[in-house]
Design an enzyme around this catalytic site. Sequence first.
Site, mmCIF file in Angstrom:
data_model
loop_
_atom_site.group_PDB
_atom_site.id
_atom_site.type_symbol
_atom_site.label_atom_id
_atom_site.label_comp_id
_atom_site.label_asym_id
_atom_site.label_seq_id
_atom_site.Cartn_x
_atom_site.Cartn_y
_atom_site.Cartn_z
ATOM 1 N N LYS A 1 0.834 -1.199 0.000
ATOM 2 C CA LYS A 1 0.000 0.000 0.000
ATOM 3 C C LYS A 1 0.873 1.254 0.000
ATOM 4 O O LYS A 1 2.008 1.212 0.466
ATOM 5 C CB LYS A 1 -0.867 0.027 1.269
ATOM 6 C CG LYS A 1 -2.032 -0.940 1.272
ATOM 7 C CD LYS A 1 -2.859 -0.770 2.529
ATOM 8 C CE LYS A 1 -4.040 -1.740 2.544
ATOM 9 N NZ LYS A 1 -5.009 -1.511 1.469
ATOM 10 N N ARG B 1 -10.575 -11.341 1.733
ATOM 11 C CA ARG B 1 -11.393 -12.426 1.162
ATOM 12 C C ARG B 1 -10.655 -13.763 1.228
ATOM 13 O O ARG B 1 -11.277 -14.811 1.330
ATOM 14 C CB ARG B 1 -11.799 -12.054 -0.277
ATOM 15 C CG ARG B 1 -10.641 -11.883 -1.212
ATOM 16 C CD ARG B 1 -11.006 -11.112 -2.476
ATOM 17 N NE ARG B 1 -11.073 -9.664 -2.238
ATOM 18 C CZ ARG B 1 -11.372 -8.766 -3.178
ATOM 19 N NH1 ARG B 1 -11.652 -9.154 -4.407
ATOM 20 N NH2 ARG B 1 -11.400 -7.480 -2.882
HETATM 21 N N1 BES Z 1 -8.345 -3.579 4.251
HETATM 22 C C1 BES Z 1 -8.438 -3.189 2.901
HETATM 23 C C2 BES Z 1 -9.716 -2.403 2.594
HETATM 24 C C3 BES Z 1 -9.728 -0.988 3.066
HETATM 25 C C4 BES Z 1 -9.003 -0.012 2.427
HETATM 26 C C5 BES Z 1 -10.554 -0.619 4.101
HETATM 27 C C6 BES Z 1 -9.064 1.294 2.850
HETATM 28 C C7 BES Z 1 -10.641 0.688 4.520
HETATM 29 C C8 BES Z 1 -9.893 1.648 3.890
HETATM 30 C C9 BES Z 1 -8.436 -4.418 2.004
HETATM 31 O O1 BES Z 1 -7.674 -5.476 2.447
HETATM 32 C C10 BES Z 1 -7.884 -3.990 0.704
HETATM 33 O O2 BES Z 1 -6.741 -3.631 0.658
HETATM 34 N N2 BES Z 1 -8.696 -4.032 -0.341
HETATM 35 C C11 BES Z 1 -8.283 -3.626 -1.636
HETATM 36 C C12 BES Z 1 -8.836 -4.605 -2.632
HETATM 37 C C13 BES Z 1 -8.297 -4.415 -4.024
HETATM 38 C C14 BES Z 1 -6.820 -4.765 -4.069
HETATM 39 C C15 BES Z 1 -9.079 -5.292 -4.947
HETATM 40 C C16 BES Z 1 -8.830 -2.224 -1.882
HETATM 41 O O3 BES Z 1 -9.955 -1.950 -1.487
HETATM 42 O O4 BES Z 1 -8.110 -1.400 -2.422
HETATM 43 MN MN MN Z 2 -5.639 -5.281 1.834
#
Ligand code: BES
Ligand code: MN
Length: 498
Positions: A279, A353
């Site tokens: 990230k 997931r």
């Molecule tokens: N934990 C995150 C989702 C999230 C992001 C929650 C920002 C709250 C604020 C999750 O694990 C994630 O990183 N999801 C990705 C999925 C994508 C790679 C398909 C996302 O939402 O960017």
């Molecule tokens: Mn994630």
Amino acid sequence: MEFSIKSGSPEKQRTGCVVVGVFESKKLTLPAELLDKAAHGFIADILRRGDMEGKAGTTVVLHNVPGTLCDRVLLVGLGKEKEFREKEFGNTLRTVIKALNDTGTSDAAIFLTELPVKKRDLAWRMRQAAMIALDSTYRFEDYKSKKNEQRRPLRKLMFGVERRNELAVAEEAMKQGIAIAEGMAMARDLGNTPPNVCHPTYLAEQAEALTKEFNLGCEVLDRAEMEKLGMHSLLAVARGAHQPPKLIVLTYQGGKAGEKPIVLVGKGVTFDTGGISLKPAADMDEMKYDMCGAAGVLGTMKAVAQMALPINLTVIVPATENMPGGNATRPGDIVTSMSGQTIEILNTDAEGRLILCDALTYAERFEPDTVIDVATLTGACVVALGGVASGLFANKDSLARDLLEAGEDAHDRAWHMPLWDDYQEQLKSPFADMGNVGGRMGGAITAACFLSRFTKKYDWAHLDIAGTAWKSGSDKGATGRPVPLLANYLLRRAGKID
Ligand code: BES
Ligand code: MN
Ligand code: ZN
């Protein structure tokens, strides 16, 4: 905080502070009128001078009010009488608690729960009032070396009811509200605890402590046991982490033996760096909240156990960190989930997931009546619904309806999103049964579609709480959601709310 309920008039209360409401413009509520009568027009006089007009969110503290036995009277503005609904009721209680904390009183008698709120009965008002009062005193200062000590913290709150025959109903609802607030506080504490402390082993320890307090069943599976079960999707996420993963299972038997349990599954990623699909740095600290699904289901378990609801409830928490490292999963790796379905991990940041799917397969062994998973699953859900509503998905419409209604009732709302087959196509992989991402479009939906492939054997709902589980900015912190929604749903399932 100590709570009690009494039927009695406000002028007769021997307490540090009596709280009564005033509607716009300058209309006294019944308890305020009673006080005013005892005080020979003292309060009406204050209004006439213009010190309180009844606007929502305003307060005035009065001392030496004649004809009363209390040290102070707190007048609180309620806004327009016709617009006094659920939200206004809640905001009023928050205002009152804040104002009481600003005075020197340690106890108060509140005469607001008798005010009519459209469509809401006394039990609702008592449950909400106790929950909000307690929740709004929440602080998280474990890691401050100088605590923000209050001179005289609020210790006792009494709520007034009009009639004696309402006491029993009010009492039970108040206890429910307290239990829900304590469940929320647990969820908030777990969420706010820093990720160097709150790792999977810590979550397991906290779950075990809950087990001891309420005599629940508890089992914690370690890496080796998960391997034996074939949870290679969950373990793929844990590969980069030095902290060992845990699968935490709690069982509460309040219902009949043999009655199928309701199963709650909570995402417990104690820190989400994204893994190799790292990230960006900005706000990454907030990914300590990526275990708020776990916190929410554990907090709900606490509330249910405290209310001793006549239901059987099982909580499952897959817990791990998502870290990069030499041993971490690579984009392109293919793993076989516990269900036997293969997954091409295209993005290691779509890890929620991956841990949930194995936990959802594991849930089958409890022969569940219903399974509800709770997860901070997608940034896309935050884009879609913001911080107001949680995203709700279900493979059964009546279950979605029940959860929506529970959310409305608890003022912890969700919004029903589609799970149509048309979206499933986005998960196609050329090499495995599915990919773990579905592209940018409809990201919250394709994440739910992914989970739906593992929940075909039971009635299932999914709550995406990515936008609602915590707040950013100046009042940063975990919210305790969706404990109120889930507790309300379970109160209904237990026949305590119709
Ligand atoms: N934990 C995150 C989702 C999230 C992001 C929650 C920002 C709250 C604020 C999750 O694990 C994630 O990183 N999801 C990705 C999925 C994508 C790679 C398909 C996302 O939402 O960017
Ligand atoms: Mn994630
Ligand atoms: Zn995540």
